[in-house]
Each structure stands twice: as C-alpha cells, then as structure tokens.
Write an enzyme that holds these catalytic residues in place. Structure first.
Site, PDB file in Angstrom:
ATOM      1  N   HIS A 139      -1.603   5.732  -0.244  1.00 12.40           N
ATOM      2  CA  HIS A 139      -0.701   6.001   0.879  1.00 12.40           C
ATOM      3  C   HIS A 139       0.664   5.364   0.624  1.00 12.40           C
ATOM      4  O   HIS A 139       0.816   4.465  -0.212  1.00 12.40           O
ATOM      5  CB  HIS A 139      -1.302   5.469   2.188  1.00 12.40           C
ATOM      6  CG  HIS A 139      -1.252   3.969   2.277  1.00 12.40           C
ATOM      7  ND1 HIS A 139      -0.140   3.267   2.688  1.00 12.40           N
ATOM      8  CD2 HIS A 139      -2.187   3.036   1.986  1.00 12.40           C
ATOM      9  CE1 HIS A 139      -0.381   1.979   2.657  1.00 12.40           C
ATOM     10  NE2 HIS A 139      -1.623   1.809   2.232  1.00 12.40           N
ATOM     11  N   TRP A 180       4.452  -2.614   8.018  1.00 13.64           N
ATOM     12  CA  TRP A 180       4.450  -4.019   7.619  1.00 13.64           C
ATOM     13  C   TRP A 180       5.116  -4.248   6.268  1.00 13.64           C
ATOM     14  O   TRP A 180       5.423  -5.374   5.914  1.00 13.64           O
ATOM     15  CB  TRP A 180       3.022  -4.573   7.639  1.00 13.64           C
ATOM     16  CG  TRP A 180       2.645  -5.064   9.003  1.00 13.64           C
ATOM     17  CD1 TRP A 180       3.285  -4.830  10.179  1.00 13.64           C
ATOM     18  CD2 TRP A 180       1.524  -5.890   9.337  1.00 13.64           C
ATOM     19  NE1 TRP A 180       2.630  -5.437  11.229  1.00 13.64           N
ATOM     20  CE2 TRP A 180       1.543  -6.097  10.732  1.00 13.64           C
ATOM     21  CE3 TRP A 180       0.477  -6.447   8.596  1.00 13.64           C
ATOM     22  CZ2 TRP A 180       0.592  -6.857  11.395  1.00 13.64           C
ATOM     23  CZ3 TRP A 180      -0.480  -7.213   9.260  1.00 13.64           C
ATOM     24  CH2 TRP A 180      -0.421  -7.416  10.644  1.00 13.64           C
ATOM     25  N   HIS A 215      -6.038   3.046  -0.851  1.00 15.17           N
ATOM     26  CA  HIS A 215      -5.112   1.924  -0.836  1.00 15.17           C
ATOM     27  C   HIS A 215      -5.007   1.316  -2.233  1.00 15.17           C
ATOM     28  O   HIS A 215      -5.848   1.562  -3.098  1.00 15.17           O
ATOM     29  CB  HIS A 215      -5.596   0.882   0.166  1.00 15.17           C
ATOM     30  CG  HIS A 215      -5.861   1.456   1.526  1.00 15.17           C
ATOM     31  ND1 HIS A 215      -4.940   1.426   2.548  1.00 15.17           N
ATOM     32  CD2 HIS A 215      -6.944   2.105   2.022  1.00 15.17           C
ATOM     33  CE1 HIS A 215      -5.439   2.033   3.617  1.00 15.17           C
ATOM     34  NE2 HIS A 215      -6.659   2.449   3.323  1.00 15.17           N
ATOM     35  N   GLY A 216      -3.979   0.497  -2.416  1.00  9.68           N
ATOM     36  CA  GLY A 216      -3.685  -0.014  -3.740  1.00  9.68           C
ATOM     37  C   GLY A 216      -4.840  -0.700  -4.433  1.00  9.68           C
ATOM     38  O   GLY A 216      -5.211  -0.347  -5.560  1.00  9.68           O
ATOM     39  N   ARG A 238      -3.046   4.873   8.264  1.00 11.02           N
ATOM     40  CA  ARG A 238      -2.061   5.230   7.248  1.00 11.02           C
ATOM     41  C   ARG A 238      -2.584   6.239   6.229  1.00 11.02           C
ATOM     42  O   ARG A 238      -1.801   6.996   5.660  1.00 11.02           O
ATOM     43  CB  ARG A 238      -1.493   3.980   6.564  1.00 11.02           C
ATOM     44  CG  ARG A 238      -2.489   2.971   6.025  1.00 11.02           C
ATOM     45  CD  ARG A 238      -1.740   1.645   5.775  1.00 11.02           C
ATOM     46  NE  ARG A 238      -2.526   0.635   5.076  1.00 11.02           N
ATOM     47  CZ  ARG A 238      -3.298  -0.272   5.656  1.00 11.02           C
ATOM     48  NH1 ARG A 238      -3.437  -0.260   6.986  1.00 11.02           N
ATOM     49  NH2 ARG A 238      -3.936  -1.179   4.942  1.00 11.02           N
ATOM     50  N   LYS A 293       4.670 -13.193   2.036  1.00  6.49           N
ATOM     51  CA  LYS A 293       4.478 -13.998   0.834  1.00  6.49           C
ATOM     52  C   LYS A 293       5.071 -15.400   0.979  1.00  6.49           C
ATOM     53  O   LYS A 293       4.488 -16.381   0.495  1.00  6.49           O
ATOM     54  CB  LYS A 293       5.081 -13.286  -0.377  1.00  6.49           C
ATOM     55  CG  LYS A 293       4.302 -12.052  -0.792  1.00  6.49           C
ATOM     56  CD  LYS A 293       4.893 -11.409  -2.034  1.00  6.49           C
ATOM     57  CE  LYS A 293       4.090 -10.186  -2.442  1.00  6.49           C
ATOM     58  NZ  LYS A 293       4.642  -9.529  -3.649  1.00  6.49           N
ATOM     59  N   GLU A 348      -8.666  -0.602   2.459  1.00  8.09           N
ATOM     60  CA  GLU A 348      -8.015  -1.566   1.574  1.00  8.09           C
ATOM     61  C   GLU A 348      -8.874  -2.824   1.453  1.00  8.09           C
ATOM     62  O   GLU A 348      -9.763  -3.073   2.282  1.00  8.09           O
ATOM     63  CB  GLU A 348      -6.632  -1.912   2.137  1.00  8.09           C
ATOM     64  CG  GLU A 348      -5.862  -3.005   1.407  1.00  8.09           C
ATOM     65  CD  GLU A 348      -5.538  -2.685  -0.046  1.00  8.09           C
ATOM     66  OE1 GLU A 348      -6.485  -2.664  -0.865  1.00  8.09           O
ATOM     67  OE2 GLU A 348      -4.358  -2.486  -0.367  1.00  8.09           O
ATOM     68  N   ARG A 349      -8.637  -3.580   0.411  1.00  3.58           N
ATOM     69  CA  ARG A 349      -9.289  -4.887   0.286  1.00  3.58           C
ATOM     70  C   ARG A 349      -8.938  -5.739   1.495  1.00  3.58           C
ATOM     71  O   ARG A 349      -7.802  -5.749   1.955  1.00  3.58           O
ATOM     72  CB  ARG A 349      -8.813  -5.588  -0.995  1.00  3.58           C
ATOM     73  CG  ARG A 349      -9.393  -6.984  -1.166  1.00  3.58           C
ATOM     74  CD  ARG A 349      -9.306  -7.441  -2.609  1.00  3.58           C
ATOM     75  NE  ARG A 349      -7.948  -7.702  -3.036  1.00  3.58           N
ATOM     76  CZ  ARG A 349      -7.455  -8.928  -3.257  1.00  3.58           C
ATOM     77  NH1 ARG A 349      -8.210  -9.995  -3.036  1.00  3.58           N
ATOM     78  NH2 ARG A 349      -6.221  -9.083  -3.689  1.00  3.58           N
ATOM     79  N   HIS A 350      -9.942  -6.462   2.012  1.00  2.00           N
ATOM     80  CA  HIS A 350      -9.709  -7.350   3.146  1.00  2.00           C
ATOM     81  C   HIS A 350      -9.108  -8.653   2.630  1.00  2.00           C
ATOM     82  O   HIS A 350      -9.722  -9.361   1.834  1.00  2.00           O
ATOM     83  CB  HIS A 350     -11.015  -7.624   3.902  1.00  2.00           C
ATOM     84  CG  HIS A 350     -10.789  -8.167   5.276  1.00  2.00           C
ATOM     85  ND1 HIS A 350     -10.198  -9.383   5.504  1.00  2.00           N
ATOM     86  CD2 HIS A 350     -11.053  -7.648   6.501  1.00  2.00           C
ATOM     87  CE1 HIS A 350     -10.121  -9.601   6.802  1.00  2.00           C
ATOM     88  NE2 HIS A 350     -10.624  -8.551   7.433  1.00  2.00           N
ATOM     89  N   TYR A 351      -7.907  -8.963   3.119  1.00  2.00           N
ATOM     90  CA  TYR A 351      -7.184 -10.133   2.623  1.00  2.00           C
ATOM     91  C   TYR A 351      -7.526 -11.425   3.360  1.00  2.00           C
ATOM     92  O   TYR A 351      -6.896 -12.459   3.113  1.00  2.00           O
ATOM     93  CB  TYR A 351      -5.682  -9.892   2.715  1.00  2.00           C
ATOM     94  CG  TYR A 351      -5.132  -9.045   1.594  1.00  2.00           C
ATOM     95  CD1 TYR A 351      -5.061  -9.515   0.289  1.00  2.00           C
ATOM     96  CD2 TYR A 351      -4.653  -7.755   1.843  1.00  2.00           C
ATOM     97  CE1 TYR A 351      -4.541  -8.741  -0.724  1.00  2.00           C
ATOM     98  CE2 TYR A 351      -4.130  -6.972   0.833  1.00  2.00           C
ATOM     99  CZ  TYR A 351      -4.073  -7.477  -0.455  1.00  2.00           C
ATOM    100  OH  TYR A 351      -3.553  -6.703  -1.466  1.00  2.00           O
ATOM    101  N   SER A 370       4.401   1.501   4.680  1.00  2.00           N
ATOM    102  CA  SER A 370       3.936   1.285   6.053  1.00  2.00           C
ATOM    103  C   SER A 370       4.873   0.327   6.793  1.00  2.00           C
ATOM    104  O   SER A 370       5.752  -0.306   6.198  1.00  2.00           O
ATOM    105  CB  SER A 370       2.509   0.721   6.059  1.00  2.00           C
ATOM    106  OG  SER A 370       2.510  -0.645   5.686  1.00  2.00           O
TER     107      SER A 370
END
Length: 247
Positions: A13, A18, A186-187, A64, A102, A91-94, A16
C-alpha cells in the site's frame, strides 16, 4: 498477461496519514493520504496497460489495503473484483513502538536497538502491556480470534510465521487452480513473503526493500516453484511526488 503459467502480483500500500509525522503504524488502522490513493490508481493504470486482469484481491483487515484495492481496481475499470481480507496479511505488529516516531524511539531505547528491531529478523520490539488500549484484543476487528493468537509485538520472523499459513492454505491453492491474484499488504509482511519465495537468508532479507505502490510480479511453474519475478516499472505515473517509506 498470459494465463498459461500461474502468476500473482504483490503490492505494498502507499503513503498513509502517519507517514506525514514519521510514526510507526503497525496494526493501527490509519488511512491513506491523497498521495497514497494516487499511487494506487497509478499502479492500477500500469497493470491494465500491461494486460493484467484479476479474479481476486487479498489484503489485510487494515483500511489502507482496502483503500489501495478500491483505487487500483477503479483505475483498471474492474471495481467488482472480490476482495478477501485476513489479519494474517496485517503489517508486523510493532508493539510499544506503535504510534511513536523515530526521534521518540531513539530517545527511549537508543538508535542501535531500535534499528535492530525494525530491520532485523529475530528480535521483536518491546511488547504492549495486556491492558494497553493499543493491544489488538481491544480492537473489534479481531473479536472472533482467540486472544492467544493476537500479538503484543512481533519480530519479522513472528510476522512471517503467521503470514505463511495464508499463503500456503489460501493463495497457493488458488494459483494452482488458475486464479489470477493480487495480494495487497504491508512492507514487512511482504518482506517476509519475498524472503520465503526467494529462499533468502535472514542476513540477505535485511537488505530487501519493498517499494510502495509498485507491483511485484511472481511467476510460478505448475508445482508452485518460483520461475521468476520482476517489478513492474512505473515510470512517471506515480501521482504527485514520491511517497516516503510506509512504516
């Protein structure tokens, strides 16, 4: 696009909301920007020009990916293609990093550990506490799942392990049956899938980048073995401006 050999298209995707503030999104359900919608439409036009037609689209439960599918299919003039969603394509859960940028993450945990978490394969970020309102057990999207299946944080390995059953149980049998599939995800989810399909080591995977809004075409033989893959060149048809990396 020839129908003689099985193939599928993978797509990340686009930009976005964010991304505007460089925040880690993960499972947070954040919509696309106008740039992201334009990326999806550009991908749809390029796929149509290249002769692609889809029988099904598979995406995550996050908005998304559905927005990407809708904009892409509208641009292809095929809005009626069925869309199937699964949390396994999320997506991976962060973990505790979700919602932070960052700068905040580096200040809290240090740059070395932070980069190891989001680029490496084995180590997950700090998990969410079970009573944290960001925990997926509070999200109605996942009300039908056993809470033990819901992650409070994931490494890329964890993300890959919950994604691959969807590939093996849903996508691969449809490919074998001749279905023409688009998988929008997702990435990090797609990095894990590419790692599996290409037989990459964890070390090689760390260098893999998945471009947002650029179709990645995989071709298979009749047994499901990868014959080759290629990025579908977008040229200048990417909407206004290049999107930053989608986290």
């Amino acid at each position: 696009m020839s129908a003689h050999a099985p193939w599928t298209v993978l797509l990340r995707h686009g930009h976005s909301e964010w991304n505007l503030t460089d925040r880690f999104t993960g499972w947070t359900d954040i919509p696309l920007t106008e740039v992201g919608l334009a990326e999806a439409a550009a991908a749809g036009r390029k796929l149509a020009q290249a002769g692609f037609v889809f029988d099904e689209v598979h995406g995550s439960v996050l908005v998304r990916t559905r927005q990407t599918a809708d904009a892409l299919l509208a641009a292809m003039r095929t809005p009626g293609v069925p869309f199937f969603s699964s949390w396994r394509l999320n997506e991976r859960h962060y973990g505790a990093l979700q919602g932070m940028n960052k700068r905040e993450i580096f200040a809290t945990w240090g740059e070395e550990a932070s980069r190891r978490w989001w680029r490496g394969y084995h180590e997950p970020p700090p998990p969410l506490e079970r009573d944290d309102p960001r925990h997926p057990r509070f999200d109605p999207h996942y009300a039908g799942l056993d809470s033990c299946e819901l992650p409070a944080s994931e490494s890329l390995r964890d993300c890959q392990r919950r994604t691959l059953p969807y590939w093996h149980d849903v996508v691969a049998p449809r490919l074998a049956a001749g279905r023409r599939l688009l998988v929008i995800s997702h990435g990090n989810t797609l990095r894990g899938l590419v790692m599996h399909l290409d037989g990459l080591s964890p070390e090689a995977m760390e260098k893999v980048e998945i471009a947002s809004g650029v179709p990645l075409v995989y071709r298979f033989d009749e047994t499901g073995r990868v014959l080759g893959r290629e990025w579908l060149a977008m040229g200048g048809d990417r909407g206004e401006g290049a999107a930053p990396t989608a986290l």
